[in-house]
Scaffold this motif. Structure first.
Motif, mmCIF file in Angstrom:
data_model
loop_
_atom_site.group_PDB
_atom_site.id
_atom_site.type_symbol
_atom_site.label_atom_id
_atom_site.label_comp_id
_atom_site.label_asym_id
_atom_site.label_seq_id
_atom_site.Cartn_x
_atom_site.Cartn_y
_atom_site.Cartn_z
ATOM 1 N N ARG A 62 0.834 -1.205 0.000
ATOM 2 C CA ARG A 62 0.000 0.000 0.000
ATOM 3 C C ARG A 62 0.869 1.255 0.000
ATOM 4 O O ARG A 62 1.888 1.318 0.694
ATOM 5 C CB ARG A 62 -0.903 0.036 1.228
ATOM 6 N N THR A 64 0.103 4.836 1.053
ATOM 7 C CA THR A 64 -0.928 5.589 1.758
ATOM 8 C C THR A 64 -0.533 7.045 1.887
ATOM 9 O O THR A 64 0.455 7.362 2.570
ATOM 10 C CB THR A 64 -1.157 4.986 3.155
ATOM 11 N N HIS A 168 -10.271 -3.443 1.594
ATOM 12 C CA HIS A 168 -9.217 -3.189 0.619
ATOM 13 C C HIS A 168 -9.508 -3.906 -0.693
ATOM 14 O O HIS A 168 -8.786 -4.832 -1.088
ATOM 15 C CB HIS A 168 -7.862 -3.611 1.190
#
Length: 898
Positions: A62, A64, A168
């Motif tokens: 990820r 972020t 997700h």
């Protein structure tokens, strides 16, 4: 100036950075999280990916972004002035706290930070900065519920369907895959599904994870109850199974399928030879029949039961049930289940056309009868052209059928004055029925059944049915409702799984609702037990005129859930449309307002909320004294709040003068609550993306978020949403609006990922799409219009969207084995017909158009054995195209569209 240290704090959403420099303010930060993010945290987490038709171990990486600087809790001397959370550590070193766009979990690894020049005044580009992971937040597991009713009977291949959501998703896939299992305790069959598919079992084209199980031949599954389970493999996090023990125990399977919990097996009756459950029929003839039970009343086939002479037929259902008992059919032990004598499992009691009063009165079912596996069915005559209209069963003398489970199918139930059964009948299933009050009892609250389910089980499930014109509602279940799917209702409905339903407006119902409107979780703690998983998806909740559209009632206690407060956990509220008409102070729905709650692991995605706002993920408990005023607070974390199109979405935190808190402290301007930071994640836009708040029902400064999330917006003043036909209280206030966004709508360009690849109406979701429940057709989508037809839709309406597979005209086979031959998503109505349905079917009211299954024009049967031919349903709450579609069977090897 340089970053010297970075750490994710215990709450999982604050990135704490230590750097050299001087204190700044909000203007010191240029983060651009929705464009070219200038501060990005990279992390890795174990999970799964789809490969070779299965889910295999993988890693989700990820990136972020940081969304917004964190501020300090409110200053009571100046409650509306926000102060940035920066600390001077001395020696030219400061510490700042920044809100991440998503939660970081305790099990995330390899955290590193990259920043672009100018992210903070004077800062330069840097990358590869090590970040300590101090998060204590556990990674989410998938949310799921079975989407079919259990304890049906199959003679061969059968379908398993699971509605799944995750925090997700990748693209528009919720998870990497679902593995389905079916076992008789010795032999096991499996099937993988790595993408969403369509389950049309109830005529509603539900997108979910659905697979066909072949019971096999060489080592075929044994006749009897089969235990079915699912393992769900998310892109991020651990697999979650419906079998928490991992043993697939066959013990107690006769009741296990009624379990409240999401982690519950699905149970189906397997009868390949038609001799275990499928060989008992009775024909109830209220005019000519007798109340003297005889085994001869029971036929091994429907034709045999109907061939019984009129005077020898059962006059009522109790007589038929006693006759089946007298048949002395033995149910052999199988698949872990014990043998049973005098079995009526699978008995089908079918009522002749006409009105039947009660299940019986004179006839008594004697002790010894058993129904241990499959429900007894009370049905309308399948030979009648419209049994749901012509076969009516009214409450009469309350009886004891001496069975615990029943299926009510293809008939009308009229209630009032009393109930059908007073004891034992604890597990019920409504399928394709119409339930209404008897004349004069349209507002009475008599329940159809009085027995309660065993603790931990649901009492009722409802599919493709209409429940209206009665004061009894699905919020009054003795032990709650499990599945509510493909149905219409006009009173508040509570269930664990609420899929593809339609709210019947009060005006259409014709009687005062009296018991509230909308949908809800189970109302009382005695109903809900330890249930947390709650799914509400693809529902049409237009024309709500009073109360709330979605009510979150009593949750499991903190001691049960292991949370600080009573828990709202793992709710999935996805792709619904809510429309408020008639101005009222109530919100359409709320989480945490006025109550002490731990709100966690929710997915609230793709909803359209018109005409009123909702209050989500509050920390707003009501204190009773000064001590409580300083100690009460809600928790709110790991919430995916994405792609919604709303009129207003308030966020009450610490930054306003709460009157209850002020009163508890002695009055005056003492309502500030600095302890409310435990629900600050959603307030700071953590977990939010593509969320649009039009601010049409108020822009109070104290009720607004600090940040609306990635690609989100919280408008500073009332903003036109750009819906095709707004009939909410903010529009024409007439109800049944069309909430398809027009070109240039403020909802455009918000969506990049989601938990469904279809919108409410069946149109494809796409990256760069529209927030809300509806996705306009793109120029690349294909609309099917008959060649000689007039325009398929009204001026300005959306063309009809098509999803599914169509076989070549000259193909020898319409589809591969096990694959649906003909898929349809949308609304069908006769293009020029005066009526859209057969005589007695529900009329087209307030825009409702029946969804019909399409049958070969010359076929003797419209479907495989056990499937349903014509299913009344509802239209999408948008522009509905009218098509005349005929599937003509020109040749056994060919199909064509005309």
């Amino acid at each position: 100036m340089a970053i010297t240290a970075a750490e994710v704090e215990a709450n999982g959403w604050v990135l704490r950075i230590t750097l050299t420099g001087a204190l700044g303010d909000f203007g010191s930060y240029v983060l651009d999280p929705s464009g070219a993010p200038r501060v990005v945290l990279t992390s890795s987490h174990a999970g799964f990916t789809a490969a070779g038709g299965a889910a295999v171990a993988g890693t989700m990486v990820r990136q972020t972004p940081v969304g917004h600087p964190v501020r300090l809790p409110v200053n009571p001397l100046s409650p509306l002035v926000k102060v940035i959370d920066e600390t001077d550590l001395g020696g030219g070193v400061i510490r700042c706290r920044l809100a991440l766009a998503e939660w970081i979990y305790a099990t995330d690894t390899g955290l590193s930070l990259a920043v672009m020049a100018g992210w903070r005044s004077g800062e330069v580009t840097a990358s590869g900065i090590a970040v300590a992971n101090g998060s204590t937040i556990a990674a989410p597991v998938p949310i799921f519920r079975w989407a079919l009713a259990p304890y049906e009977v199959t003679a061969g291949s059968f379908r398993l369907s699971l509605f799944v959501a995750s925090h997700h998703p990748v693209g528009f896939d919720p998870v990497a895959g679902v593995k389905f299992f079916a076992t008789d305790g010795v032999n096991t069959r499996t099937a993988w599904q790595t993408s969403l598919s369509t389950d049309d079992s109830y005529g509603d084209n539900l997108r979910c994870y659905s697979a066909i199980i072949d019971p096999g031949a060489a080592t075929a599954l044994t006749a009897g109850l089969l235990r079915c389970d699912a393992e769900v493999y998310p892109f991020l996090g651990a697999m979650r199974s419906t079998d928490t023990a991992g043993t697939r125990s066959m013990s107690g399977l006769n009741l296990a399928g009624y379990g409240n919990a999401a982690a519950t097996p699905f149970v189906i009756g397997h009868d390949p030879l038609g001799t275990r459950y499928s060989n008992q029929f009775a024909f109830v003839d209220a005019v000519s029949g007798t109340t003297t039970a005889s085994a001869a009343m029971i036929g091994a086939t429907w034709a045999a039961a109907k061939a019984v002479a009129g005077a020898s037929r059962p006059r009522d259902a109790q007589t038929a049930l006693q006759a089946a008992k007298l048949k002395l059919r033995a149910l052999p032990a199988a698949n872990g289940g014990a043998a049973a004598a005098q079995s009526v499992d699978g008995l089908r009691i079918r009522f002749a056309a006409g009105t039947h009063v009660g299940l019986g009165g004179a006839a008594v079912v004697t002790t010894g009868i058993t129904c241990t596996e499959i429900p007894v069915s009370y049905e309308g005559d399948p030979d009648d052209p419209n049994p749901r209209v012509n076969c009516v069963l009214q409450t009469g003398v309350q009886v004891n059928p001496r069975i615990i489970r029943a299926r009510w199918r293809n008939l009308a139930l009229e209630i009032g004055g009393t109930s059908f059964a007073g004891s034992m009948l604890a597990y019920n299933f409504f399928d394709n029925i119409e339930m209404r009050g008897k004349a004069g009892s349209e507002t009475a609250i008599n329940a159809p059944f009085l027995a309660s389910a065993v603790a931990g089980n649901w009492h009722l499930c409802v599919t493709r049915s209409r429940l209206w014109r009665t004061g009894w509602d699905l919020n009054r279940g003795n032990s709650g409702v499990g599945l509510l799917r493909g149905s219409a209702f006009s009173r508040r409905a509570a269930a664990t799984t609420i899929l593809k339903n339609r709210w019947i407006p009060v005006g259409e119902d014709g009687f005062s609702s009296g018991t509230g409107e909308g949908i809800s979780t189970w109302q009382t703690s005695t109903q809900i037990g330890a249930v947390e998983d709650f799914v509400v998806a693809f529902n049409d909740m237009r024309s709500i005129s009073a109360g709330q559209g979605l009510t979150i009632y009593a949750p499991p206690a903190a001691t049960v859930s292991g949370t600080l407060n009573p828990s709202h956990r793992r709710h999935a509220v996805i792709n619904n449309v809510f429309e408020r008409i008639t101005a009222t102070s109530d919100n359409m729905w709320s989480y945490g307002e006025g109550a002490l709650r731990t709100i966690s692991y929710l997915v609230v995605e793709g909803n359209t909320v018109a005409g009123a706002g909702y209050n989500a993920f509050y920390s707003d408990p009501k204190p009773l004294n000064p001590t409580e005023a300083d100690t009460l607070y809600n928790e709110a974390f790991v919430i995916r709040h994405a792609n919604n199109a709303v009129d207003r979405n308030a966020s009450k935190q610490d930054d306003f003068n709460d009157p209850d808190t002020a009163t508890a402290r002695g009055g005056g301007a003492h309502g500030y609550r600095p302890q409310m930071i435990h629900a600050w994640g959603p307030h700071m836009g953590v977990g939010m993306e593509g969320h649009v708040d039009c601010s049409r029902s108020g822009t109070w400064a104290n009720f607004r978020r600090d940040f609306a999330g990635i690609r989100g917006v919280q408008f500073a003043g009332p903003t036109a949403p750009g819906w095709t036909d707004d009939r909410s209280e903010r529009g024409s206030n007439t109800g049944q609006g069309n909430y398809l966004p027009v070109a240039g709508s403020v909802f455009a360009g918000r969506v990049m990922r989601g938990n469904s690849d279809r919108d409410w109406a069946g149109n494809p979701r796409r990256a760069g799409g529209f927030a809300g429940a509806f996705e306009p057709l793109a120029s690349t989508d294909t609309a099917l219009v008959p060649g000689n037809a007039r325009p398929a839709h009204s001026v300005g309406g959306a063309a009809t969207g098509w999803s599914g597979s169509i076989a070549p005209h000259g193909g020898r086979s319409a589809h591969l084995a096990g694959v649906a031959a003909f898929g349809w998503a949308g609304g069908l109505a006769p293009a020029a017909a005066r009526m859209a349905e057969r005589s007695g079917m529900p009329a087209l009211v307030n825009g409702a158009v029946p969804v019909l299954s399409v049958a070969p024009g010359a076929a003797r049967q419209a479907m495989a054995s056990g499937m349903t031919s014509v299913l009344p349903g509802v239209s999408p709450p948008g522009a509905v195209a009218a098509l005349r579609v005929l599937l003509v069977r020109r040749d056994p090897r060919r199909i064509s569209i005309n």
